[in-house]
Structures are given as C-alpha cells and as structure tokens.
Scaffold this motif. Structure first.
Motif, PDB file in Angstrom:
ATOM      1  N   ALA A  48       0.816  -1.218   0.000  1.00 21.57           N
ATOM      2  CA  ALA A  48       0.000   0.000   0.000  1.00 21.57           C
ATOM      3  C   ALA A  48       0.846   1.263   0.000  1.00 21.57           C
ATOM      4  CB  ALA A  48      -0.931  -0.004   1.212  1.00 21.57           C
ATOM      5  N   ILE A  49       1.937   1.276   0.758  1.00 27.37           N
ATOM      6  CA  ILE A  49       2.731   2.493   0.920  1.00 27.37           C
ATOM      7  C   ILE A  49       3.956   2.512   0.015  1.00 27.37           C
ATOM      8  CG2 ILE A  49       3.970   3.894   2.614  1.00 27.37           C
ATOM      9  CD1 ILE A  49       2.148   2.740   4.757  1.00 27.37           C
ATOM     10  N   GLN A  50       4.538   1.343  -0.268  1.00 29.58           N
ATOM     11  CA  GLN A  50       5.702   1.216  -1.149  1.00 29.58           C
ATOM     12  C   GLN A  50       6.844   2.154  -0.714  1.00 29.58           C
ATOM     13  OE1 GLN A  50       4.715   1.417  -5.323  1.00 29.58           O
ATOM     14  NE2 GLN A  50       2.787   0.311  -5.048  1.00 29.58           N
ATOM     15  N   PRO A  51       7.377   1.960   0.486  1.00 24.06           N
ATOM     16  CA  PRO A  51       8.409   2.891   0.983  1.00 24.06           C
ATOM     17  C   PRO A  51       9.706   2.848   0.180  1.00 24.06           C
ATOM     18  CG  PRO A  51       8.201   0.992   2.431  1.00 24.06           C
ATOM     19  CD  PRO A  51       7.070   0.899   1.444  1.00 24.06           C
ATOM     20  N   LEU A  52      10.009   1.711  -0.467  1.00 23.20           N
ATOM     21  CA  LEU A  52      11.277   1.597  -1.190  1.00 23.20           C
ATOM     22  C   LEU A  52      11.281   2.362  -2.511  1.00 23.20           C
ATOM     23  CD1 LEU A  52      12.098  -2.179  -0.549  1.00 23.20           C
ATOM     24  CD2 LEU A  52      12.864  -0.153   0.719  1.00 23.20           C
ATOM     25  N   VAL A 290      -1.913   5.068  -0.530  1.00 26.57           N
ATOM     26  CA  VAL A 290      -2.674   5.735   0.532  1.00 26.57           C
ATOM     27  C   VAL A 290      -2.250   7.197   0.555  1.00 26.57           C
ATOM     28  CG1 VAL A 290      -3.311   5.717   2.968  1.00 26.57           C
ATOM     29  CG2 VAL A 290      -2.702   3.580   1.829  1.00 26.57           C
ATOM     30  N   ASP A 291      -2.883   8.003  -0.250  1.00 26.25           N
ATOM     31  CA  ASP A 291      -2.578   9.420  -0.317  1.00 26.25           C
ATOM     32  C   ASP A 291      -3.869  10.223  -0.222  1.00 26.25           C
ATOM     33  OD1 ASP A 291      -3.724   8.913  -2.752  1.00 26.25           O
ATOM     34  OD2 ASP A 291      -1.953   9.365  -3.945  1.00 26.25           O
ATOM     35  N   PHE A 493     -14.105  -6.481  -9.005  1.00 27.42           N
ATOM     36  CA  PHE A 493     -13.126  -5.809  -9.867  1.00 27.42           C
ATOM     37  C   PHE A 493     -11.762  -6.501  -9.762  1.00 27.42           C
ATOM     38  CE2 PHE A 493     -16.337  -2.791  -8.595  1.00 27.42           C
ATOM     39  CZ  PHE A 493     -16.666  -2.155  -9.780  1.00 27.42           C
ATOM     40  N   ALA A 494     -11.825  -7.816  -9.607  1.00 31.98           N
ATOM     41  CA  ALA A 494     -10.595  -8.582  -9.398  1.00 31.98           C
ATOM     42  C   ALA A 494      -9.668  -8.468 -10.603  1.00 31.98           C
ATOM     43  CB  ALA A 494     -10.938 -10.048  -9.140  1.00 31.98           C
ATOM     44  N   SER A 495      -8.519  -7.869 -10.372  1.00 27.50           N
ATOM     45  CA  SER A 495      -7.485  -7.747 -11.390  1.00 27.50           C
ATOM     46  C   SER A 495      -6.173  -7.472 -10.683  1.00 27.50           C
ATOM     47  CB  SER A 495      -7.805  -6.639 -12.406  1.00 27.50           C
ATOM     48  OG  SER A 495      -7.855  -5.381 -11.773  1.00 27.50           O
ATOM     49  N   GLU A 496      -5.082  -7.621 -11.388  1.00 24.55           N
ATOM     50  CA  GLU A 496      -3.772  -7.441 -10.771  1.00 24.55           C
ATOM     51  C   GLU A 496      -3.574  -6.032 -10.225  1.00 24.55           C
ATOM     52  OE1 GLU A 496      -0.374  -9.341  -9.460  1.00 24.55           O
ATOM     53  OE2 GLU A 496      -2.102 -10.138 -10.516  1.00 24.55           O
ATOM     54  N   PRO A 497      -3.961  -4.948 -10.954  1.00 20.86           N
ATOM     55  CA  PRO A 497      -3.788  -3.604 -10.378  1.00 20.86           C
ATOM     56  C   PRO A 497      -4.575  -3.393  -9.088  1.00 20.86           C
ATOM     57  CG  PRO A 497      -4.096  -3.459 -12.746  1.00 20.86           C
ATOM     58  CD  PRO A 497      -4.396  -4.868 -12.362  1.00 20.86           C
ATOM     59  N   PHE A 498      -5.803  -3.907  -9.021  1.00 21.30           N
ATOM     60  CA  PHE A 498      -6.581  -3.744  -7.801  1.00 21.30           C
ATOM     61  C   PHE A 498      -5.971  -4.546  -6.652  1.00 21.30           C
ATOM     62  CE2 PHE A 498      -9.956  -2.021 -10.487  1.00 21.30           C
ATOM     63  CZ  PHE A 498     -10.468  -1.036  -9.661  1.00 21.30           C
ATOM     64  N   TYR A 499      -5.510  -5.767  -6.932  1.00 19.55           N
ATOM     65  CA  TYR A 499      -4.899  -6.574  -5.883  1.00 19.55           C
ATOM     66  C   TYR A 499      -3.634  -5.925  -5.333  1.00 19.55           C
ATOM     67  CZ  TYR A 499      -7.944 -10.625  -6.519  1.00 19.55           C
ATOM     68  OH  TYR A 499      -9.023 -11.468  -6.559  1.00 19.55           O
ATOM     69  N   GLN A 500      -2.873  -5.262  -6.179  1.00 17.85           N
ATOM     70  CA  GLN A 500      -1.589  -4.706  -5.774  1.00 17.85           C
ATOM     71  C   GLN A 500      -1.685  -3.258  -5.277  1.00 17.85           C
ATOM     72  OE1 GLN A 500       1.072  -5.157  -9.082  1.00 17.85           O
ATOM     73  NE2 GLN A 500       1.277  -7.377  -8.794  1.00 17.85           N
ATOM     74  N   ALA A 501      -2.806  -2.604  -5.517  1.00 20.12           N
ATOM     75  CA  ALA A 501      -2.897  -1.184  -5.176  1.00 20.12           C
ATOM     76  C   ALA A 501      -4.101  -0.888  -4.279  1.00 20.12           C
ATOM     77  CB  ALA A 501      -2.966  -0.348  -6.450  1.00 20.12           C
ATOM     78  N   ALA A 502      -5.293  -0.993  -4.829  1.00 22.10           N
ATOM     79  CA  ALA A 502      -6.476  -0.541  -4.108  1.00 22.10           C
ATOM     80  C   ALA A 502      -6.787  -1.402  -2.886  1.00 22.10           C
ATOM     81  CB  ALA A 502      -7.677  -0.510  -5.059  1.00 22.10           C
ATOM     82  N   PRO A 504      -4.750  -3.438  -0.923  1.00 22.57           N
ATOM     83  CA  PRO A 504      -3.868  -3.173   0.229  1.00 22.57           C
ATOM     84  C   PRO A 504      -4.076  -1.793   0.840  1.00 22.57           C
ATOM     85  CG  PRO A 504      -2.623  -4.142  -1.572  1.00 22.57           C
ATOM     86  CD  PRO A 504      -3.968  -3.799  -2.123  1.00 22.57           C
ATOM     87  N   ALA A 505      -4.308  -0.776  -0.004  1.00 23.38           N
ATOM     88  CA  ALA A 505      -4.521   0.566   0.540  1.00 23.38           C
ATOM     89  C   ALA A 505      -5.791   0.616   1.383  1.00 23.38           C
ATOM     90  CB  ALA A 505      -4.593   1.579  -0.598  1.00 23.38           C
ATOM     91  N   GLY A 506      -6.870   0.001   0.905  1.00 21.54           N
ATOM     92  CA  GLY A 506      -8.101  -0.030   1.688  1.00 21.54           C
ATOM     93  C   GLY A 506      -7.940  -0.789   2.984  1.00 21.54           C
ATOM     94  N   VAL A 507      -7.190  -1.903   2.957  1.00 21.04           N
ATOM     95  CA  VAL A 507      -6.954  -2.677   4.175  1.00 21.04           C
ATOM     96  C   VAL A 507      -6.156  -1.865   5.185  1.00 21.04           C
ATOM     97  CG1 VAL A 507      -5.750  -4.691   5.093  1.00 21.04           C
ATOM     98  CG2 VAL A 507      -7.146  -4.918   3.036  1.00 21.04           C
ATOM     99  N   VAL A 508      -5.148  -1.129   4.722  1.00 20.30           N
ATOM    100  CA  VAL A 508      -4.337  -0.317   5.626  1.00 20.30           C
ATOM    101  C   VAL A 508      -5.184   0.763   6.292  1.00 20.30           C
ATOM    102  CG1 VAL A 508      -2.489   1.402   5.679  1.00 20.30           C
ATOM    103  CG2 VAL A 508      -2.127  -0.762   4.516  1.00 20.30           C
TER     104      VAL A 508
END
Length: 532
Positions: A48-52, A290-291, A493-502, A504-508
């Motif tokens: 969700a945050i991708q600090p690296l 998460v912005d 809306f199951a897709s790779e972009p949603f799994y990797q972005a939306a 995790p951000a919603g869970v956080v």
C-alpha cells in the motif's frame, strides 16, 4: 531446597518442571502469533505504501530529522525519566488519533450535515436540557406525573420546533462561526476546565475563553494555509486544542513531566522539518497508494483512480447509528439485569442466551436484519438506518456483557454506604454506580464498535451496495462501508492492479481505524485501573 515434584492435597502431584515448560510453550505460541501477524501487516503495508520507491535522499532526510532525534530522545528519557517518556508518547499518540477522527468529523460537516443544521439541533438540545433542569427544580412542588409530562413536552417541542425555526432565518453567521459556537464551545469548556483545574473561577473562565479563541482562529488561519474554514475549525476543535489542553493540564498537575513535552516537540518538529526539507531539496517520496487522492476520491473502474471517500463516510454514519442504538439499549439492559432483576429462572435463562448470542456468526445477524427490518417491516434495503440497526443487534450482546462486568466491578460497600445515607436505589445507581462503572462501559462499547466497523457479511445480507459514488446524506440513503468497498475491489473488480494497489490501501486504512479505536479503549482501561 525446593523439590521439582511434590504432592499437594486436592491437586495431586505438582511438578515445577512441567509448569516451566508450559509457561515457555505459551510464550512461544504468543510470540509466533505476534510475529505472523506483524509479517502479514508489513506485507500489506509494503504494497500500500511502497516505501522503497522513495529517493534515498528522502529516507536520509527523515532519518536525520525524525528517526535519529526520536531514538536519542526516547533512549535518554527511558533511562532517566520513563514517566515523561510515556507522557510525551501519549501527547503524540493523542494528536495522531484525534487528527484522524477530526478528519472524519470534518467530512461530516463538509458533505453530510450542514453546519447550520448541526447548530440548530445543538441549540435545541441545550434548550431541552435547560427546560428539564428547570422543571426538576420543582421536585417537591409538582407531582411526578406532571414533571414527567412537562419534561417530555419540553424535549419534543425543542427538538421538533427549534431546528426548523432556526433554519428558516434568511441570514445567519458563517459556517465557521456556527461550528465554533456549537462544536467548539463545549470542547473549549471541557479543555479550559481541565487546564485551569486549580486556578479559581476567573482562571477557569480565562482558560475556557482562550480555548474558544484558539478554535475560532480556524476561520482566519484556515484560508491562509489553504484550508477552508469548516475543516480548519473542526480540526482545531477536535484535534489541536484538546491535545494542547491535555498537555498543558498534565504538566500543571505534574511539573516534573515537562521533559515529555520536549520529546513530543522532537517528534512533531522532526516530522515538520523533514517534510519541509524534502520539499525544498526536491526528493521524491514513496509512490504510496494511501494518499490524499485515495482518501478523497470515489470508486473508479481503474485502480489508479479508485478512492475510498464514500465508503469512509458510510462507515462513519453507520458507527454513529450503531452507537446511538446499541449504547442506551445495552447499558439499560445491563443496569436492569444487574441492579433490578431478581435471581430466578427467567433471568438465568436470559443470561445464558445473551452469552450465546455474543458468539453467533455475524451472517446470522444479517439474516435477522433482512427478515425483521426489510421483509417484516417493509423497509428499503441497504440504507444507513437498516445497516446501523443490524450492526447494533450484532454488538448488543457484547455491550450488555461488558457493561454488566463494569457494573459488577463497583464495590458493594459503595452501594451500601449510599443506602446508609438515605439514597434510593435509582439515586445510588445514578450517582454512585454508573459514574464508577462508566470507564469500563465505554471501553467495552468502543471495542464492540471496532468489531462492527469491520463486518461485511451483515451488510451484504441486508442488500447494502458494494460501491457508491457519493456520500449518504440521510438515514434513508443507500450506504456502503470500507469492508464492503475492499470486498468489491477484491471480487467484482478482481485484477492485478486492484490486488496490488487498491485492496492493500483499503486494508491499511481500515486497520488504522480499528487500531485507533482499540488504542482508545486500552488507554481508557489502563487509566481506569490506575485510578482504582
């Protein structure tokens, strides 16, 4: 010399070795669970945050301005003054949590409830309370039935006539001033009295006036920093002024804890200096999902544009409805069962069923809400009222059980002392039992609300929509929630972009809200235990 194994009457053989092994097994199981949960949370937070993805200079800047000074200050205080360290951490935590809830309150006043409507109902409630108090002053001159009917008439007249009358005015003050008077004034009263607890009447009045002026500055200061008056006033009233009042009041009571303010200044100042430095130096931060755009945007068919704003507003309205329904019913039932109900088969049967209902799966409560509210009563599906009522049924047994435990924790000697002074049972409950048990009741209610805010199955069963593009504005409006929105992203809306972005951000965001609510409950519990 102690033996490893001995025989105690009634317990058989007792082995110290077996007890030690059992203790370490429990410790290992606990550590395994904590580590597994931490790994899972870190995995989700990283997506969700991708600090690296931030520039190395960004990390170095915040390490030098925030992390390193915080470590040095905390290490010094832990070695020399642990109490001040805890106080400084409490100030930082209070500001962080209150800022989050202040943002939710600002959302309500910006998009859901007009400030003039809020002002009208607050004024109506104040007039109703004033009328009830005035009637109660004639306690011995008027019979009970007359006082009861008069108080009911005053309340109904105030709530149903005053708001409409106020809102019919052609001209009234600005939204910022209305919020300062209706939201800021009660908060300023509490904060001012806490800060000037021993300053006398004049000192308390000056402290309350100072807090109110600080809140009123949101009307002027907000636009100067790019924030409209309404959210600026709300943030000052809910976050900044209460946190500052807590810090000043605590230091006045405990002057030796002033070092804690220094620790809080190091943390907050380091964060501000770091933010200014990376902006001036041009270092790019993490490409976090998460912005501000994610928190203030509605759902979209693409993960890059998807937001959680309507779901956040829906969760807030649901929690307000759940609290309004479950708290009085749960506490009232607990008071009756604990203080009034006789010990017979019926009450024991009720006790057993309340305990069993606390463990019923949430989907069953969803079916109950669908059958009772939608099918039997004919109410529309998926509204704020129906969703809140269904979730209130879900946590009602938990509220009753936790409230009863809090009532049982009040020593019997306090009740007997009240009766010995001539107080009635109701006077004893109102003036002795409930004030003593209120922290425990509030703690249990907050934990129950934390469970309700994360539930998905009951909302699915009552037909709440998975996706909404606008905030609900009344109790009959359709409502979604954060868990439903995350579920929709992960399924519909199951897709790779949603799994990797939306997702995790919603869970956080959901986890931050849950942890904040649980932290409030833990702080209240610890404070209550310390005051015993």
């Amino acid at each position: 010399m102690a033996t490893e194994q001995r025989e105690i009457e009634g317990f058989g053989h007792v082995s110290r070795t077996v007890g030690t092994v059992f203790r370490y097994l429990l410790l290992a199981a606990t550590l395994f669970g904590i580590v597994a949960l931490a790994v899972l949370l870190l995995y989700v937070a990283n997506d969700a945050i991708q600090p690296l993805t931030a520039d190395p200079g960004w990390h170095l800047t915040f390490f030098l301005t925030l992390v390193l000074p915080t470590l040095l200050a905390s290490g010094y205080l832990l070695r020399t003054d642990p109490a001040s360290f805890r106080f400084g951490g409490a100030v930082v935590g209070t500001l962080a949590v209150s800022t989050m809830f202040g943002g939710g309150a600002a959302m309500i006043f910006v998009d859901i409830v007009a400030p003039v409507t809020w002002f009208a109902y607050v004024l109506a409630i104040c007039l109703a309370l004033a009328g009830v108090v005035a009637i109660e002053r004639f306690d011995r001159q008027l019979p009970f039935l007359v006082r009861f009917v008069g108080a009911g008439a005053v309340v109904l007249l105030a709530l149903f006539v005053v708001p409409g009358f106020i809102q019919s005015f052609p001209v009234y003050p600005t939204d910022g001033i209305l919020l300062t008077l209706s939201l800021g004034a009660p908060i300023a009263l509490v904060v001012g009295r806490y800060v000037a607890f021993e300053a006398g009447r004049r000192g308390r009045l000056l402290s309350v006036a100072g807090a109110l002026v600080a809140i009123a500055l949101g009307v002027v200061v907000g636009p100067l920093v790019g924030i409209t008056p309404v959210p600026a006033t709300v943030m000052l009233a809910v976050a900044v002024v209460p946190t500052g009042g807590y810090a000043l009041g605590h230091v006045r009571r405990n002057p030796a804890r002033r070092a804690g303010l220094g620790f809080a200044a190091v943390v907050l100042g380091g964060a501000v200096v770091g933010a200014v430095a990376v902006d001036v130096l041009g270092f790019a931060g993490p490409q976090s999902w998460v912005d501000w755009g994610f928190l203030t945007s509605a759902h979209s068919g693409t993960a890059a544009d998807a937001g959680l704003y309507p779901a956040i507003g829906g969760s807030i309205l649901l929690m307000v409805t759940v609290a309004a329904l479950s708290f009085p019913l749960g506490v009232g039932a607990a008071v009756y069962l604990e203080e009034y109900a006789p010990d017979n088969r019926l009450t024991r049967f009720i006790d057993v069923n309340i305990s069993n209902l606390a463990g019923v799966p949430s989907v069953v409560y969803g079916l109950l809400g669908l059958g009772v509210f939608v099918t039997y009563l004919g109410q529309p599906t998926g509204t704020v009222l129906i969703g809140g009522a269904t979730l209130a049924l879900l946590i009602l047994p938990i509220v009753i059980i936790s409230s009863r435990e809090a009532l049982r924790s009040v020593p019997t000697e306090m009740r007997q002392a009240s009766y010995g002074m001539g107080a009635t049972r109701w006077q004893t409950i109102k003036n002795v039992v409930l004030p003593r048990a209120f922290p425990g009741i509030l703690t249990g209610t907050i934990l129950a609300l934390g469970r309700a805010i994360g539930e998905t199955a009951p909302l699915i069963m009552i037909g709440a929509p998975n996706v909404l593009f606008s905030l609900p504005t009344e109790l009959s409006s359709k409502v979604s929630a954060m868990p439903l929105q995350v579920y929709a992203w992960a399924s519909l809306f199951a897709s790779e972009p949603f799994y990797q972005a939306a997702v995790p951000a919603g869970v956080v965001v959901l986890l931050i809200v849950l942890l904040s609510m649980n932290s409030i409950a833990i702080v209240l519990r610890n404070k209550y235990e310390a005051d015993q």
